[in-house]
Design a protein around this motif. Structure first.
Motif, mmCIF file in Angstrom:
data_model
loop_
_atom_site.group_PDB
_atom_site.id
_atom_site.type_symbol
_atom_site.label_atom_id
_atom_site.label_comp_id
_atom_site.label_asym_id
_atom_site.label_seq_id
_atom_site.Cartn_x
_atom_site.Cartn_y
_atom_site.Cartn_z
ATOM 1 N N TYR A 335 91.981 -0.435 82.062
ATOM 2 C CA TYR A 335 90.846 -1.174 82.618
ATOM 3 C C TYR A 335 89.796 -1.536 81.574
ATOM 4 O O TYR A 335 88.649 -1.811 81.923
ATOM 5 C CB TYR A 335 90.213 -0.341 83.741
ATOM 6 N N THR A 336 90.176 -1.517 80.295
ATOM 7 C CA THR A 336 89.265 -1.930 79.227
ATOM 8 C C THR A 336 89.801 -3.212 78.596
ATOM 9 O O THR A 336 90.996 -3.283 78.274
ATOM 10 C CB THR A 336 89.140 -0.828 78.161
ATOM 11 N N PRO A 337 88.979 -4.225 78.406
ATOM 12 C CA PRO A 337 89.451 -5.492 77.817
ATOM 13 C C PRO A 337 89.999 -5.297 76.407
ATOM 14 O O PRO A 337 89.837 -4.243 75.787
ATOM 15 C CB PRO A 337 88.190 -6.363 77.804
ATOM 16 N N ASN A 360 84.168 0.986 77.348
ATOM 17 C CA ASN A 360 83.223 -0.111 77.570
ATOM 18 C C ASN A 360 83.892 -1.231 78.353
ATOM 19 O O ASN A 360 83.742 -2.409 78.059
ATOM 20 C CB ASN A 360 82.670 -0.633 76.237
ATOM 21 N N GLY A 361 84.651 -0.807 79.371
ATOM 22 C CA GLY A 361 85.417 -1.752 80.178
ATOM 23 C C GLY A 361 84.625 -2.383 81.295
ATOM 24 O O GLY A 361 83.393 -2.559 81.206
ATOM 25 N N VAL A 362 85.321 -2.680 82.391
ATOM 26 C CA VAL A 362 84.727 -3.461 83.484
ATOM 27 C C VAL A 362 83.727 -2.649 84.305
ATOM 28 O O VAL A 362 82.880 -3.215 84.983
ATOM 29 C CB VAL A 362 85.838 -4.015 84.396
ATOM 30 N N ASP A 380 89.813 -2.540 93.171
ATOM 31 C CA ASP A 380 90.321 -3.912 93.231
ATOM 32 C C ASP A 380 91.836 -3.810 93.282
ATOM 33 O O ASP A 380 92.492 -3.519 92.288
ATOM 34 C CB ASP A 380 89.878 -4.706 91.997
ATOM 35 N N ARG A 383 93.872 -5.977 90.834
ATOM 36 C CA ARG A 383 93.801 -5.541 89.446
ATOM 37 C C ARG A 383 94.660 -4.300 89.234
ATOM 38 O O ARG A 383 95.352 -4.159 88.230
ATOM 39 C CB ARG A 383 92.344 -5.246 89.068
ATOM 40 N N SER A 412 79.196 5.468 85.870
ATOM 41 C CA SER A 412 79.676 4.115 85.646
ATOM 42 C C SER A 412 78.714 3.104 86.250
ATOM 43 O O SER A 412 78.026 3.382 87.231
ATOM 44 C CB SER A 412 81.070 3.938 86.258
ATOM 45 N N ALA A 414 78.846 -1.311 86.968
ATOM 46 C CA ALA A 414 79.681 -2.508 86.899
ATOM 47 C C ALA A 414 79.316 -3.335 85.673
ATOM 48 O O ALA A 414 78.152 -3.652 85.435
ATOM 49 C CB ALA A 414 79.504 -3.338 88.173
ATOM 50 N N GLY A 415 80.348 -3.647 84.869
ATOM 51 C CA GLY A 415 80.148 -4.462 83.686
ATOM 52 C C GLY A 415 79.681 -3.705 82.458
ATOM 53 O O GLY A 415 79.533 -4.303 81.391
ATOM 54 N N GLU A 416 79.439 -2.406 82.576
ATOM 55 C CA GLU A 416 78.918 -1.630 81.447
ATOM 56 C C GLU A 416 79.829 -0.467 81.054
ATOM 57 O O GLU A 416 79.426 0.395 80.291
ATOM 58 C CB GLU A 416 77.520 -1.084 81.770
#
Length: 430
Positions: A335-337, A360-362, A380, A383, A412, A414-416
């Protein structure tokens, strides 16, 4: 004594002194007259005090004796205070009786325990579920009556955020749930509920999942074997069948992962881990997991780092710990880009030992965090399907930590990115 009453006493005493001096002047014996007058006044006062003491000690609930002056006011005031306090006590006792009657009607056991752990009061359900006897067990320490080591540890540890489920002390076929709440100056209220039916249903669910998973392994292994055989001979195969067979292989492998996770969960829930505990060095384990995670990253080229501080020895089951730690690391990769950062950090302090897996993923929205460790819960679903997740990874982590007296903390946004922290108590340090 009120201000007016005090002034009246002084006035009466002054008049007595003047009268004694006047009479003494007339009979030419002022000193003796003053002594006799004051002595008479002292004797009268002592007499009223004696009557007051006798009334309070022998007949406090009866009307006070007749008296005049200040002593009459004292008698009447105290009598009115007693009547008012009596009415207040009666109202309070009525409230207490009503509360006790209502709690006695409950089907759940209610036990009041003082700050030293001694039983103060319990309802009828406690006698039925716990075997308490009135009044023989009053004042006994709760650990003398509920001797299960798990309850003693739970009660003495003092962490009552989660209830405890164990067998009844008088019937091994009855499953009870103990919930303790603190109140007052260290006192505790224990509510005990019969959860035998829920426990049996949960056990039936676990047995069903374990049996079905076990029975599905054999036919699924056959299917996977034949699919692999067909794909190995693709030169002799019609090209139209290649893509369907590849999809069959992919989904079969995914189903095998799901069955393996289900069987692992079933084993974690039913087996006794205490006999398997050993002294585990987590440093080489984490390095191995880091390398596996880097291999899983592949072309995504994540930067995966490992930092170890302090003691790396942990009392536990190595296979279970590896499963939990690898689930967290592999989830971070999934789940990390691309080219994201993933950090594995192990440290030890006075509270115990800890492992943090940070990425530092989604990230995860707050409304999902409390449910992440539920089976098959997906933030999700599309995903998770794309990444090949089974929805059981964090459930496995949770059960492994519970078996090691640990807990999972999730931080966590979202986005961070996200941080998953495994906390192990200090007693797990060899």
């Amino acid at each position: 004594m009120s201000k007016n009453s005090f002034s009246r006493v002084l006035g009466q005493l002054l008049l007595l002194v003047l009268a004694c001096l006047l009479i003494g002047w007339i009979i030419e014996q002022p000193a003796w007259t003053l002594v006799l007058g004051l002595g008479f006044y002292l004797a009268w006062t002592l007499r009223q005090m004696s009557r007051f003491y006798e009334w309070l000690s022998t007949h406090p609930n009866e009307p006070p004796p007749e008296a005049k002056g200040v002593w009459g006011e004292i008698f009447d005031s105290i009598y009115h205070l007693q009547r008012r306090d009596g009415r207040m006590r009666a109202r309070l006792q009525a409230v207490i009786d009503r509360i006790q009657s209502s709690t006695s009607a409950l089907r759940d056991a209610v036990v009041m325990i003082d700050k030293d752990g001694h039983l103060e009061w319990w309802n009828h359900a406690a006698e039925r579920l716990l075997g308490l006897r009135t009044p023989d067990d009053s004042g006994q320490h709760v650990n003398n009556l509920i001797r299960d080591p798990r309850f003693i540890e739970y009660f003495e540890h003092g962490d009552f955020r989660e209830p405890l489920e164990i067998h009844s002390p008088i019937d091994l076929n009855t499953q009870l749930q103990y919930a303790v709440t603190r109140y007052g100056p260290g006192d505790r209220l224990m509510v005990v509920r019969d959860v035998t039916r829920l426990h049996n249903l949960e056990q039936m669910r676990k047995d069903f999942v374990a049996n079905v998973s076990h029975e599905l392994r054999t036919p699924l292994t056959v299917v996977v074997g034949y699919v692999e055989t067909l794909l190995d001979s693709e030169e002799q195969m019609n090209p139209r069948w290649k893509r369907p067979l590849q999809q069959m292989q992919q989904q079969s492998n995914r189903m095998q992962s799901l069955l393996n996770d289900l069987l692992l969960l079933a084993r974690l829930e039913t087996s006794d881990h205490t006999s398997e505990d050993e002294n585990v060095d987590v440093a080489p384990m984490l390095e191995s997991i880091r390398k596996d995670a880097q291999s899983l990253s592949g072309e995504q080229r994540h930067h995966i780092s490992l930092q170890i501080d302090g003691n790396t020895r942990l009392q536990g089951v190595e296979g279970e710990l590896r499963s939990a730690f690898s689930n967290l690391a592999f989830n971070a990769v999934k789940y990390t880009p691309e080219q994201g950062d993933i950090e594995l950090h192990w440290w030890s302090d006075d509270k115990g030992q800890h492992l943090a897996v940070k990425d530092n993923g989604v990230g995860i929205a707050p409304q999902h965090i409390n449910r992440l460790t539920e089976r098959f819960y997906r933030v999700d679903s599309s995903r998770s399907t794309n990444t090949g997740g089974t929805g059981l990874g964090l459930a496995i982590v949770k059960h492994v930590l519970l078996r090691h007296q640990g807990r999972l903390e999730i931080l966590s946004k979202a986005g961070e990115g996200s941080t998953f922290i495994c906390h192990f108590p200090a007693k797990r340090r060899p």
